[in-house]
Motif scaffolding. Structure first.
Motif, PDB file in Angstrom:
ATOM      1  N   ARG A 118       0.852  -1.196   0.000  1.00 21.31           N
ATOM      2  CA  ARG A 118       0.000   0.000   0.000  1.00 21.31           C
ATOM      3  C   ARG A 118       0.882   1.239   0.000  1.00 21.31           C
ATOM      4  O   ARG A 118       2.025   1.197   0.446  1.00 21.31           O
ATOM      5  CB  ARG A 118      -0.896   0.025   1.242  1.00 21.31           C
ATOM      6  N   GLN A 119       0.340   2.344  -0.420  1.00 20.27           N
ATOM      7  CA  GLN A 119       1.083   3.608  -0.430  1.00 20.27           C
ATOM      8  C   GLN A 119       1.515   4.050   0.960  1.00 20.27           C
ATOM      9  O   GLN A 119       2.546   4.685   1.119  1.00 20.27           O
ATOM     10  CB  GLN A 119       0.230   4.729  -1.044  1.00 20.27           C
ATOM     11  N   ASP A 120       0.734   3.691   1.977  1.00 19.20           N
ATOM     12  CA  ASP A 120       1.057   4.134   3.333  1.00 19.20           C
ATOM     13  C   ASP A 120       1.982   3.172   4.081  1.00 19.20           C
ATOM     14  O   ASP A 120       2.293   3.394   5.249  1.00 19.20           O
ATOM     15  CB  ASP A 120      -0.223   4.382   4.138  1.00 19.20           C
ATOM     16  N   ALA A 121       2.464   2.121   3.417  1.00 18.22           N
ATOM     17  CA  ALA A 121       3.400   1.194   4.055  1.00 18.22           C
ATOM     18  C   ALA A 121       4.709   1.922   4.350  1.00 18.22           C
ATOM     19  O   ALA A 121       5.169   2.736   3.548  1.00 18.22           O
ATOM     20  CB  ALA A 121       3.660  -0.009   3.152  1.00 18.22           C
ATOM     21  N   SER A 122       5.299   1.630   5.492  1.00 18.13           N
ATOM     22  CA  SER A 122       6.582   2.258   5.824  1.00 18.13           C
ATOM     23  C   SER A 122       7.671   1.662   4.938  1.00 18.13           C
ATOM     24  O   SER A 122       7.523   0.568   4.382  1.00 18.13           O
ATOM     25  CB  SER A 122       6.927   2.018   7.293  1.00 18.13           C
ATOM     26  N   VAL A 140       3.387  -0.656  -6.024  1.00 24.20           N
ATOM     27  CA  VAL A 140       2.623   0.101  -5.027  1.00 24.20           C
ATOM     28  C   VAL A 140       1.216   0.258  -5.589  1.00 24.20           C
ATOM     29  O   VAL A 140       1.048   0.684  -6.737  1.00 24.20           O
ATOM     30  CB  VAL A 140       3.265   1.482  -4.748  1.00 24.20           C
ATOM     31  N   THR A 141       0.226  -0.096  -4.781  1.00 27.38           N
ATOM     32  CA  THR A 141      -1.156  -0.059  -5.267  1.00 27.38           C
ATOM     33  C   THR A 141      -2.038   0.813  -4.377  1.00 27.38           C
ATOM     34  O   THR A 141      -1.751   1.027  -3.201  1.00 27.38           O
ATOM     35  CB  THR A 141      -1.766  -1.481  -5.315  1.00 27.38           C
ATOM     36  N   GLU A 142      -3.083   1.290  -4.993  1.00 29.57           N
ATOM     37  CA  GLU A 142      -4.148   1.997  -4.285  1.00 29.57           C
ATOM     38  C   GLU A 142      -5.459   1.477  -4.861  1.00 29.57           C
ATOM     39  O   GLU A 142      -5.696   1.592  -6.076  1.00 29.57           O
ATOM     40  CB  GLU A 142      -4.036   3.506  -4.503  1.00 29.57           C
ATOM     41  N   HIS A 143      -6.262   0.854  -4.031  1.00 30.02           N
ATOM     42  CA  HIS A 143      -7.523   0.259  -4.465  1.00 30.02           C
ATOM     43  C   HIS A 143      -7.301  -0.725  -5.621  1.00 30.02           C
ATOM     44  O   HIS A 143      -8.036  -0.712  -6.617  1.00 30.02           O
ATOM     45  CB  HIS A 143      -8.546   1.320  -4.859  1.00 30.02           C
ATOM     46  N   LYS A 144      -6.256  -1.537  -5.493  1.00 30.02           N
ATOM     47  CA  LYS A 144      -5.890  -2.583  -6.463  1.00 30.02           C
ATOM     48  C   LYS A 144      -5.444  -2.037  -7.817  1.00 30.02           C
ATOM     49  O   LYS A 144      -5.409  -2.758  -8.801  1.00 30.02           O
ATOM     50  CB  LYS A 144      -7.029  -3.586  -6.640  1.00 30.02           C
ATOM     51  N   ALA A 146      -2.261  -0.168  -9.811  1.00 32.94           N
ATOM     52  CA  ALA A 146      -0.842   0.150  -9.691  1.00 32.94           C
ATOM     53  C   ALA A 146      -0.644   1.650  -9.843  1.00 32.94           C
ATOM     54  O   ALA A 146      -1.080   2.241 -10.821  1.00 32.94           O
ATOM     55  CB  ALA A 146      -0.047  -0.602 -10.753  1.00 32.94           C
ATOM     56  N   VAL A 147       0.004   2.252  -8.842  1.00 27.28           N
ATOM     57  CA  VAL A 147       0.257   3.693  -8.889  1.00 27.28           C
ATOM     58  C   VAL A 147       1.749   4.011  -8.872  1.00 27.28           C
ATOM     59  O   VAL A 147       2.143   5.163  -9.046  1.00 27.28           O
ATOM     60  CB  VAL A 147      -0.448   4.429  -7.723  1.00 27.28           C
ATOM     61  N   GLY A 148       2.579   3.006  -8.651  1.00 27.72           N
ATOM     62  CA  GLY A 148       4.016   3.236  -8.622  1.00 27.72           C
ATOM     63  C   GLY A 148       4.770   1.935  -8.436  1.00 27.72           C
ATOM     64  O   GLY A 148       4.176   0.863  -8.323  1.00 27.72           O
ATOM     65  N   VAL A 149       6.080   2.058  -8.412  1.00 27.95           N
ATOM     66  CA  VAL A 149       6.936   0.893  -8.200  1.00 27.95           C
ATOM     67  C   VAL A 149       8.116   1.327  -7.337  1.00 27.95           C
ATOM     68  O   VAL A 149       8.569   2.477  -7.420  1.00 27.95           O
ATOM     69  CB  VAL A 149       7.398   0.290  -9.549  1.00 27.95           C
TER      70      VAL A 149
END
Length: 170
Positions: A118-122, A140-144, A146-149
């Protein structure tokens, strides 16, 4: 960057938002050209509807290229059964397996298990996921979606933010 800010960093703060994706229908040859053109060694795989369906790396291409002939023919046979509902004869399989990189697709060699955070993972959570799964990149995912890597190099850059070179101790 202070130690407090360093510890508060999340996946969102260190991820690359420039997400280059491969399509599952691409040939392996096209995938290799894509990796070379962009200077990358892996990418998320998306379907024609842009759904995230897997991950593929240079290692997957290498494994396929070095696969024994019988396994390569079986991969071709499965591809034509699934996509065209055609059962190829052994002569065609032998002939086509010599050009497998042009006849097989990313779908056949990709890893279907998608390891994401998730985006908020440390950052430490991201690193733990990568170590536990023995991988060099995580989506990196948001609501399933992909928003980044994040690559292992992104984590190293985060740990060495000011660009100071480390001195090797002999």
């Amino acid at each position: 960057m202070s130690a407090t800010n360093n510890n508060a960093a999340t996946a969102k703060t260190i991820m690359s938002k420039m997400l280059l994706s491969a399509y599952e229908g691409w040939t392996i040859r096209r995938l290799a050209d894509f990796f070379i053109k962009h200077g990358i060694s892996g990418a998320p795989v998306i379907a024609s509807d842009h759904e995230l369906v897997g991950v593929v790396t240079v290692s997957d291409i290498f494994k396929f290229s070095n696969m024994e002939e019988s396994r390569r023919r079986e991969a071709l046979r499965n591809y034509y059964r699934e996509s065209c509902e055609i059962d190829l004869d052994e002569t065609s399989l032998r002939e086509w397996s010599g050009r497998a990189e042009q006849n097989c697709t990313v779908h056949q060699i990709m890893q279907k298990e998608i390891i994401s955070v998730r985006q908020d993972a440390s950052v430490s959570e991201v690193a733990a996921v990568m170590v536990r799964n023995n991988i060099h990149r995580v989506v990196v995912t948001e609501h399933k979606i992909a928003v980044g890597v994040i690559t292992s190099m992104d984590i190293l850059r985060h740990l060495q933010p000011d660009g100071h070179e480390l001195r090797l101790v002999s």
